[in-house]
Design a protein around this motif. Structure first.
Motif, PDB file in Angstrom:
ATOM      1  N   ASN A  31      73.348  18.199 -63.868  1.00 30.03           N
ATOM      2  CA  ASN A  31      73.312  18.030 -65.326  1.00 30.03           C
ATOM      3  C   ASN A  31      74.534  17.270 -65.828  1.00 30.03           C
ATOM      4  O   ASN A  31      74.421  16.365 -66.669  1.00 30.03           O
ATOM      5  N   HIS A  32      75.701  17.625 -65.323  1.00 35.61           N
ATOM      6  CA  HIS A  32      76.924  16.938 -65.766  1.00 35.61           C
ATOM      7  C   HIS A  32      76.966  15.504 -65.233  1.00 35.61           C
ATOM      8  O   HIS A  32      77.456  14.600 -65.918  1.00 35.61           O
ATOM      9  N   GLU A  69      75.060  13.109 -67.391  1.00 34.39           N
ATOM     10  CA  GLU A  69      75.795  12.760 -68.607  1.00 34.39           C
ATOM     11  C   GLU A  69      76.979  11.843 -68.302  1.00 34.39           C
ATOM     12  O   GLU A  69      77.180  10.813 -68.953  1.00 34.39           O
ATOM     13  N   GLN A 125      76.693   8.019 -67.478  1.00 37.56           N
ATOM     14  CA  GLN A 125      76.556   7.067 -68.578  1.00 37.56           C
ATOM     15  C   GLN A 125      77.883   6.368 -68.864  1.00 37.56           C
ATOM     16  O   GLN A 125      77.907   5.282 -69.427  1.00 37.56           O
TER      17      GLN A 125
END
Length: 779
Positions: A283-284, A287, A290
């Protein structure tokens, strides 16, 4: 005796034959390379690495599931438990059929003979080879139990493509452990070694289904399964594609294979916990990627057992971004992550107390000029606050005060393997990321410190000699903490406890910043670090029971804006801690602490002049720290606007008062951050015998080299000189190499435009105080 002599030759031949028979079977039947397999502490498959010969061949498994056992016996060798290694009836029928059809149509081999054939790498089928197999099969029956022979077969039979052995086949075709296979799945695998080329996704499915269903019918007819199970089983679909072997901890698998290649290793990793940590990392990563931040590593240790509970060596990134690199063991710049060790060392040595004020002012030591992350200065700040806020300038000044070589010795005793060079190689930047370490060693060190406090309580005030031992990922690992001693291992329990207390007060990242409003909140001693150039972001935290370490960055060392420990690593740390059971906070090691009076403003032991005192627990060695140097008794006129003495004022008009006063440069910055700070009043002008004014250079520091630049018009920019003075009304006279260049009042700044060379800057105030600084100008 006569009988022996009469048949001597026959006996010798018999002994030779028996000896040859006994040694005919190799000690190790199968020498084929096997896959490296790792399992969780619960026995679940975490991952496997293909064998060196390109086969999925799991290490020998001595247990055969009951369903597969029944299937293989009914399909291959129904009399397995009755024959001595060969079946005369089956051999006779095979010979008759082969003669009748003039080719090898039926083998008649038992499972025992098939084990021998597999161990001999499927030699060409001839009658002579059959005789050898028969002899060796009987020898195998003599040396091993039926269950062991069956296990040999299950672990080494071919199951199509590059799949060998039941364990690998169960995962490759059904994505499950053999014990969990259905009757239909077990029957499918049982018929495959007879014709392993049958099972290719989408190929020969009908032939395979017929063979499977015939076996299931036989099982029903022999009442091994009931009619309902049979009906349900024949309706099950055959596998249509190969299933990938689970890779729940691929980088741990890499690590294990370094020392346990081709072995089945039961690790200490908890399966569900590992999966959930994997999901957090994913999940991290989605993010952070990006912002072109591609790599993450997480390690979780159990403090008491020193076992690995979760091991994520990298994020699920791409090969381009080096997803296969295990970053947990790789050396990276430490940033500020070593600062708690310096704080503990200084507490342990009795050099400071937790709240001792340390200077946070512009600092230049030789050519080294450390800067705080925010480019600001506090003047003076409590040591524990400097640690919590990770201020760089106080850390460097503390390291200089403590001693670079001295601290380097502490790090060597902590067995930080990547700090390979001498202290002078790193210099004072050692505390700010000038050295390298790895996540494994850092987590090991934090767990050793946590364990020191735990053991101190358990042993009633004693220490283990081997706290800084290596953690392990093996399920059966038992840590050897060494002998118990009254001598500390490295840091005493009191110093570590006070360090953890300071680290527990660090402001948590967004979403976690209100933790202390809840009684049930998990107290964590944690620290972040960010390396120069925003290349490495760290966060390591510990409770009484667990240590979590996180590294975030790019494996190739590329820096990125925003790659800061508190922003990218700390959120992962707290997400992982939220998965762990809450821990009680460390018990206070009273035997290593003492309650003393401490000056509330300075953090030093209270002197006789301190007017704001509190009781605080400090480390035993803290008793040797000096009393507060910043409080002194001053003599003021009764309105407290001036300092006076008996030369200018009668004694009855003099007020004696304790006053907190910092050195000039510290005071200059401190008063801007502390609005209630009161400067010490000046002496009244008619008083004699007191010259207490002090001044200090802001710019330049002694032995500084300046490079003067040019503006757009090619005109050289000048150099601004600054001095801070305790008396705002003072007058300062400036000299450049003894040549007067000007004077300043109140605001002491002056601009000069010197040529290239070396100069002495002199500042003299109207009271005769003088300071000097040597500078070098390059153009």
């Amino acid at each position: 005796m006569k009988l022996i002599k009469k048949h001597k030759i026959k006996l010798i031949i018999a002994v030779i034959l028996l000896t040859a028979y006994y040694f005919s079977l190799p000690k190790e039947l199968f020498k084929n390379p096997t896959s490296t397999v790792i399992e969780s502490v619960e026995g679940k498959l975490l991952g496997a690495k293909i064998a060196k010969d390109g086969q999925w061949r799991f290490p020998q498994n001595d247990s055969v599931p009951e369903k597969f056992k029944q299937c293989i016996l009914q399909f291959e060798d129904a009399y397995f438990y009755k024959h001595p290694g060969f079946n005369p009836v089956s051999i006779s029928k095979a010979i008759v059929q082969n003669i009748q059809y003039k080719r090898v149509r039926r083998g008649g081999s038992t499972l025992t003979q098939q084990v021998i054939r597999l161990s001999r790498k499927n030699q060409k089928r001839t009658y002579f080879e059959k005789v050898i197999e028969l002899i060796l099969a009987t020898r195998l029956e003599v040396g091993y139990s039926k269950e062991k022979i069956l296990a040999f077969y299950a672990s080494n039979a071919p199951f199509g493509s590059n799949v060998v052995g039941l364990d690998a086949a169960a995962w490759r075709y059904f994505g499950n452990v053999p014990n969990n296979l259905s009757w239909a799945e077990s029957a499918t695998l049982a018929v495959l070694p007879n014709a392993p080329s049958l099972i290719y996704p989408g190929k020969n499915q009908e032939k395979l289904k017929i063979k499977r269903n015939l076996l299931l019918k036989k099982l029903r007819d022999k009442n091994i399964i009931d009619a309902l199970t049979y009906q349900l089983s024949i309706e099950e679909e055959l596998p249509q594609k190969v299933v990938a072997i689970p890779q729940i901890a691929p980088h741990l698998l890499q690590n294990v294979s370094l020392n346990y290649l081709g072995k089945r290793v039961k690790t200490s990793v908890k399966y569900n916990f590992q999966e959930r940590v994997n999901q957090i990392v994913k999940n991290h990563y989605l993010e952070l990627s990006q912002n072109q931040i591609n790599n993450i590593a997480v390690l979780v240790l159990d403090v008491k057992t020193r076992k690995v509970l979760a091991y994520v060596g990298n994020s699920p990134t791409t090969k381009t971004h080096q997803k296969d690199v295990d970053i947990i063991t790789k050396a990276r710049s430490t940033g500020s992550i070593l600062k708690p060790f310096l704080f503990s060392a200084m507490l342990d040595a009795g050099d400071i107390l937790p709240n001792t004020l340390v200077a946070d002012i512009p600092t230049q030591i030789g050519s080294y000029k450390p800067q705080n992350f925010n480019k600001e200065f506090d003047g003076a700040v409590p040591a524990c606050v400097a640690l919590g806020r990770s201020l760089n300038v106080p850390a460097v000044r503390m390291l200089q005060s403590f001693g670079l070589e001295r601290f380097h010795e502490y790090l060597k005793k902590m067995h930080l393997k990547d700090i390979k060079y001498g202290a002078n190689h790193y210099g004072l930047s050692l505390i700010l990321g000038g050295a390298e370490s790895n996540l494994w060693d850092l987590c090991k060190s934090y767990s050793a410190m946590a364990s020191t406090i735990n053991h101190f309580e358990e042993t009633n005030g004693k220490y283990y000699k081997n706290e800084f031992l290596e953690p392990s990922f093996l399920a059966n690992f038992k840590p050897d903490f060494g002998d118990i001693s009254t001598e500390k291992t490295l840091f005493n329990a009191g110093a570590i406890y006070l360090t953890f207390e300071a680290l527990n007060e660090v402001n948590r990242p967004e979403g976690e910043d209100k933790w202390d409003f809840f009684d049930s909140a998990n107290k964590i001693a944690w620290k972040t670090g960010t390396s120069f150039g925003f290349r490495d972001a760290w966060s390591v935290g510990t409770t009484k029971d667990y240590v979590v370490g996180v590294w975030v960055g790019n494996a190739d060392g590329e820096g990125r804006p925003g790659l800061v420990g508190i922003s990218v690593a700390a959120p992962i740390l707290f997400d992982v801690f939220n998965l762990l059971p809450q821990s009680n906070w460390f018990l206070k090691p009273f035997d290593e602490l003492v309650e003393v009076e401490v000056c509330n403003k300075s953090g030093y032991r209270a002197s006789e002049f301190c007017d704001d005192i509190k009781l605080a627990f400090v480390q035993q060695s803290g008793l040797k720290t000096r009393p507060c140097p910043y409080h002194k008794l001053v003599h003021l006129y009764k309105n407290e606007q001036y300092q006076v003495n008996t030369s200018c004022e009668p004694l009855e008009n003099i007020v004696h008062k304790s006053w907190f006063s910092l050195p000039p440069l510290e005071e200059y910055y401190y008063k801007n951050k502390n609005p209630f700070y009161k400067k010490l009043p000046n002496f009244r002008s008619d008083c004699i015998g007191e010259i207490t004014s002090k001044m200090e250079f802001l710019i330049p520091k002694d032995n500084t080299t300046f490079y003067l630049t040019k503006d757009f018009k090619e005109i050289e920019n000048g150099l601004v000189l600054k001095v801070v003075h305790t008396n705002p009304k003072s007058l300062i006279y400036w000299y450049l190499n003894d040549e007067f260049i000007g004077e300043t009042e109140s605001i002491h700044e002056i601009n000069i435009s010197p040529k290239q060379g070396t100069y002495i800057i002199t500042a003299v105030d109207n009271e005769g105080n003088e300071i000097k600084s040597r500078i070098k100008i390059n153009i």
